[in-house]
Every structure is written in C-alpha cells, then in structure tokens.
Write a protein that holds these residues in place. Sequence first.
Motif, PDB file in Angstrom:
ATOM      1  N   ASP A 139       0.809  -1.221   0.000  1.00 29.89           N
ATOM      2  CA  ASP A 139       0.000   0.000   0.000  1.00 29.89           C
ATOM      3  C   ASP A 139       0.841   1.268   0.000  1.00 29.89           C
ATOM      4  OD1 ASP A 139      -2.363  -1.452  -0.015  1.00 29.89           O
ATOM      5  OD2 ASP A 139      -2.563  -1.433   2.180  1.00 29.89           O
ATOM      6  N   GLU A 140       1.870   1.281   0.832  1.00 30.39           N
ATOM      7  CA  GLU A 140       2.710   2.470   0.948  1.00 30.39           C
ATOM      8  C   GLU A 140       3.454   2.752  -0.355  1.00 30.39           C
ATOM      9  OE1 GLU A 140       6.331   4.085   3.803  1.00 30.39           O
ATOM     10  OE2 GLU A 140       5.149   2.349   4.444  1.00 30.39           O
ATOM     11  N   THR A 141       3.989   1.711  -0.956  1.00 27.18           N
ATOM     12  CA  THR A 141       4.704   1.863  -2.227  1.00 27.18           C
ATOM     13  C   THR A 141       3.737   2.286  -3.330  1.00 27.18           C
ATOM     14  OG1 THR A 141       6.261   0.143  -1.542  1.00 27.18           O
ATOM     15  CG2 THR A 141       6.196   0.688  -3.893  1.00 27.18           C
ATOM     16  N   GLN A 143       0.967   3.982  -3.020  1.00 21.68           N
ATOM     17  CA  GLN A 143       0.596   5.387  -2.818  1.00 21.68           C
ATOM     18  C   GLN A 143       1.738   6.320  -3.225  1.00 21.68           C
ATOM     19  OE1 GLN A 143      -2.468   6.617  -2.068  1.00 21.68           O
ATOM     20  NE2 GLN A 143      -1.526   8.579  -2.565  1.00 21.68           N
TER      21      GLN A 143
END
Length: 163
Positions: A139-141, A143
């Motif tokens: 998710d972080e990557t 985003q």
Amino acid sequence: MAKRSSGKKSPSTARNIIEGLFSQLGIADKIEQHRVWLIWKECVGPQIAAQASPLRIRDNILEVRVSHPVWMQQLQLLKPRLLERLNAELGDTPLKDMFFRRGKPAQQEIKTTEKIILPELDASELQEIDQLVAAINDDETRQAMRDFFTRQRQLDNARDKLS
C-alpha cells in the motif's frame, strides 16, 4: 571522585577533516582553485558575470564561456586585471591564464518566492495512473508511486501549456 576523560581528541570541524583528506589525496590545490565558481561574480563584477562564466580549469588555466565576441575582446584586454583579482582571492593556488570561449554563459541560480501552481488532472488521467500502480501489492509503495506519477503528469501538463 576522579574525573572521567571523554577520550575525545580536540574537536575538528568538518572543513578541517575534508581539507586533510583532500591534502592526503593530493587534490587540495585543485579543489581550492575551483573556488573560482564561488568568487567569480565578486571578483569580476555583475556586468561581466552576466556575460561570462567559468567553464573548467585545465593545467591551471581557467576556461571562461563568454556570450558575445565583443565581450571576448573586452575580457581579453581585462585579462591581466581579472587574473590578478581572482588570484588574490585564491591565494596559494593561482591560475596561470584565462582562455575565452564563445558560448552561452551558465546562468546564476534564480531564487523565486513565487509558488508554482500545477494544473489539476482530469478523471481519465487519474484513472490511467491508478491502472499503472494497481499491480503494486504494498500500500505504501503504491501510494508513493501514485503520488509520483500524479506530480509528473501535472508537471508535463504545465510544461505543455507553456510551450
């Protein structure tokens, strides 16, 4: 109670450490000569600095890029005075000569306080970006990549409007 020694040597500044390293590598003089980029405008004045800028140093000869042949002629006449001023600032690492080359001088960094407003993306552009990053599991990557592609598309769109 006994005093505890910290075991530290006398404090060294980062500059002293770096200068020592450059001396050990035998490049201290060359590094010192390259200060010419920092002192150029101060030594030659704003009018000359607007028309000419240092390009490189080879064998203690400063190559200067000059905007126009008329300025090249003028600088050729001023060369002894310019070398004297530059060498006075450079100290132990003087330049032997200056060579003038026709070309566009490097522009000084322009500082602006004006904030650039990027255009908003339309729904189809946002959907295209979402499709590009959909395969990323983290998710972080995902985003971070979405933000990156969004900003890049905004910059591209702004550039297209300017040209």
